[in-house]
Design an enzyme around this catalytic site. Structure first.
Site, PDB file in Angstrom:
ATOM      1  N   GLY A 129       0.813  -1.211   0.000  1.00 13.05           N
ATOM      2  CA  GLY A 129       0.000   0.000   0.000  1.00 13.05           C
ATOM      3  C   GLY A 129       0.847   1.261   0.000  1.00 13.05           C
ATOM      4  O   GLY A 129       1.842   1.349   0.724  1.00 13.05           O
ATOM      5  N   GLY A 135      -0.604   4.351   0.547  1.00 13.43           N
ATOM      6  CA  GLY A 135      -1.370   5.389   1.221  1.00 13.43           C
ATOM      7  C   GLY A 135      -0.575   5.985   2.374  1.00 13.43           C
ATOM      8  O   GLY A 135       0.652   5.848   2.449  1.00 13.43           O
ATOM      9  N   PHE A 136      -1.267   6.616   3.296  1.00 15.24           N
ATOM     10  CA  PHE A 136      -0.584   7.276   4.408  1.00 15.24           C
ATOM     11  C   PHE A 136       0.232   6.285   5.232  1.00 15.24           C
ATOM     12  O   PHE A 136       1.395   6.543   5.557  1.00 15.24           O
ATOM     13  CB  PHE A 136      -1.601   7.982   5.306  1.00 15.24           C
ATOM     14  N   VAL A 190      -1.764  -6.655  -4.669  1.00 19.43           N
ATOM     15  CA  VAL A 190      -1.455  -7.823  -3.841  1.00 19.43           C
ATOM     16  C   VAL A 190      -2.701  -8.691  -3.730  1.00 19.43           C
ATOM     17  O   VAL A 190      -3.747  -8.242  -3.266  1.00 19.43           O
ATOM     18  CB  VAL A 190      -0.953  -7.396  -2.452  1.00 19.43           C
ATOM     19  N   GLU A 216     -18.535  17.850   2.871  1.00 24.75           N
ATOM     20  CA  GLU A 216     -17.663  18.639   2.003  1.00 24.75           C
ATOM     21  C   GLU A 216     -18.108  18.562   0.546  1.00 24.75           C
ATOM     22  O   GLU A 216     -18.091  19.563  -0.180  1.00 24.75           O
ATOM     23  CB  GLU A 216     -16.223  18.156   2.175  1.00 24.75           C
ATOM     24  N   ASP A 276      -6.539   1.703   8.029  1.00 25.18           N
ATOM     25  CA  ASP A 276      -7.940   1.292   7.965  1.00 25.18           C
ATOM     26  C   ASP A 276      -8.135  -0.211   8.091  1.00 25.18           C
ATOM     27  O   ASP A 276      -9.243  -0.672   8.363  1.00 25.18           O
ATOM     28  CB  ASP A 276      -8.563   1.751   6.641  1.00 25.18           C
TER      29      ASP A 276
END
Length: 474
Positions: free
Chosen positions: A24, A26-27, A92, A187, A325
């Site tokens: 991954g 991501g963050f 993956v 938002e 997550d």
């Protein structure tokens, strides 16, 4: 199918150093990789996209404020000076805990990556709560593809309304429904309202964009439930002022091309006719959580998150770290800060294990607060118990988001585009193409009939030249 196994033995590379595989970009994955910059390891970061996505600003790509490049810098560029890190493109599909290998695939090529330490940060996708058919008509907000598709649908709805002559059809095209009143939904609804009431209001001759109807739905009784009742109520009232209809206690029971059905708290079912629907409710963790759970015995919850130990590892497998997550621990929220802190924690744990140092204490999440924009110059923020709203909260939101955007160039261009959108009426990214709207659906319709070649296109014999979308609406 081509298989490309790594040549180095499990646990070491050709350099003799331990191998760390990070799943991954991501963050969680990116910050873990960066935290290992000076560690005596060789890192392989495997991700199904070639970019790091700053997901909190996806709605701004969807509504034409920012370009995708400003919130999604190439992962290779971010890590180009980190000599111990290698970036590999691929999804993956399997993890073999016993053999300590990770298997990824891309365009028919399968690669097996052995590891000594594994960081799983594959994130989460959109959840439709068992109603996956809704995705055809109500895209989520989890990827660049999602944002570009929604941009095409939103701007395309105004264009089609300009051509329509039936008042009922114009109303349908100018009705936008956002499902989910969390930060993303709030938002998104706020920006569609600004788009209709400010940016586009003088651009059309046959329609009045300011008459667009923007509806925000949620089955919950409050807006922004994690912010508390006070801020949630203020956000709801501000949304109403800028033209957003907030409908709470409203559960979506069906979605189709022409609209959606909603069941209210009193049991009454009604229909909203709308061409453009946005799904901003619910997440589902990566399927890798269940794969790991089956092999390690760790519990996996309904959202696909795997239960981790206090040090973010799996039972009996201190070499496997799950962050972001995908991890279930102490009801941690699925926000960027949890992933960032978890990635750094995992990197420190790996560094200590390699150096033979004592393990650090259990993972402790430091809550830095929640914030959400409602419209230009207006936001709500809850930072360590201190609650802010209006312009002050908006400035805090501005500074925090600029701080976490990766890359100096992206920060500069983001500020310029924000100035255009927030100080003026324009939006610099209003280009929308048919491919953005229909590309995903066309690929899904082809299904097994689509066989990707190594060049990325369909193989000979794949169906071409025919309408496979069968779409009836914008």
């Amino acid at each position: 199918m081509t298989t490309s196994p790594e040549t180095a033995p499990v646990g070491t590379t050709a350099s003799g150093r331990p191998r760390v595989v990070i799943v991954g970009s991501g963050f969680g994955g990116l910050f873990a990789a960066q935290a290992l910059k000076r560690a005596p390891v060789d890192i392989t970061l495997v991700a199904k996209t070639g970019h790091h996505l700053f997901q909190p600003l996806l709605y701004q790509v969807a509504t034409g404020i920012l370009s995708e490049g400003e919130i999604a810098p190439p992962t290779r560029e971010v890590l180009r000076r980190q000599e111990n890190a290698r970036v590999v493109l691929g999804e993956v599909t399997d993890v073999d805990v016993a053999a300590r290998t990770v298997t990824s695939t891309i365009l028919g090529r399968t690669t097996v990556h052995p590891y000594d330490e594994l960081v799983v940060a594959a994130g989460a996708g959109q959840s439709y709560f068992g109603n996956d058919r809704f995705a055809e008509f109500a895209p989520g907000m989890k990827s660049i593809d999602d944002a570009l598709e929604l941009r095409g649908r939103i701007f395309g709805a105004f264009e089609l309304a300009e051509l329509a002559t039936d008042p009922a059809e114009i109303d349908r095209l100018l009705t936008f429904v956002v499902i989910g009143a969390g930060p993303t939904g709030v938002e998104m609804a706020g920006q569609i309202a600004e788009l209709a009431h400010r940016t586009l209001r003088r651009d059309f001759r046959s329609i009045d964009p300011t008459q667009a109807r923007i509806v925000l739905l949620d089955a919950a009784p409050v807006v922004l439930p994690t912010f508390g009742e006070k801020l949630g109520d203020r956000a709801r009232r501000h949304l109403n002022r800028i033209g957003v209809e907030v409908q709470l206690g409203a559960m979506v029971t069906d979605v189709d091309a022409d609209g959606l059905e909603v069941k209210d708290a009193d049991g009454q079912v009604r229909r909203i006719r709308a061409a453009t629907k946005v799904w901003a409710a619910g997440v589902q963790a990566s399927p890798l959580g269940r794969i790991l759970g089956e092999q390690t015995g760790a519990e996996v919850d309904r959202a696909g998150r795997i239960s981790v130990q206090p040090d973010l590892t799996l039972p009996g497998h201190p070499e496997i770290h799950v962050v972001g997550d995908m991890a279930s621990l102490d009801k941690l929220p699925g926000v960027a800060q949890v992933a960032i802190q978890g990635g750094r924690y995992a990197a420190e744990a790996i560094t200590r294990r390699i150096a033979g140092k004592p393990a650090q204490g259990p993972f402790r999440y430091r809550d830095k607060g929640n914030m959400a924009t409602i419209s230009r110059f207006s936001a709500v923020a809850d930072i360590k118990g201190a609650k802010f709203e209006g312009f002050v909260a908006w400035v805090i939101w501005l500074v925090v988001h600029l701080f976490y955007i990766i890359g100096f160039k992206s920060r500069i261009t983001t500020v310029l585009h924000w100035a255009v959108s927030f100080l003026g009426r324009g939006r610099s990214q209003r280009v929308a193409t048919q491919q953005q709207v229909y590309g995903r659906l066309a690929l899904e319709k082809l299904g097994p009939g689509f066989s990707a070649s190594k060049t990325g296109g369909p193989k000979d014999g794949a169906a071409t030249g025919e309408d496979v979308t069968e779409r009836e609406s914008a």
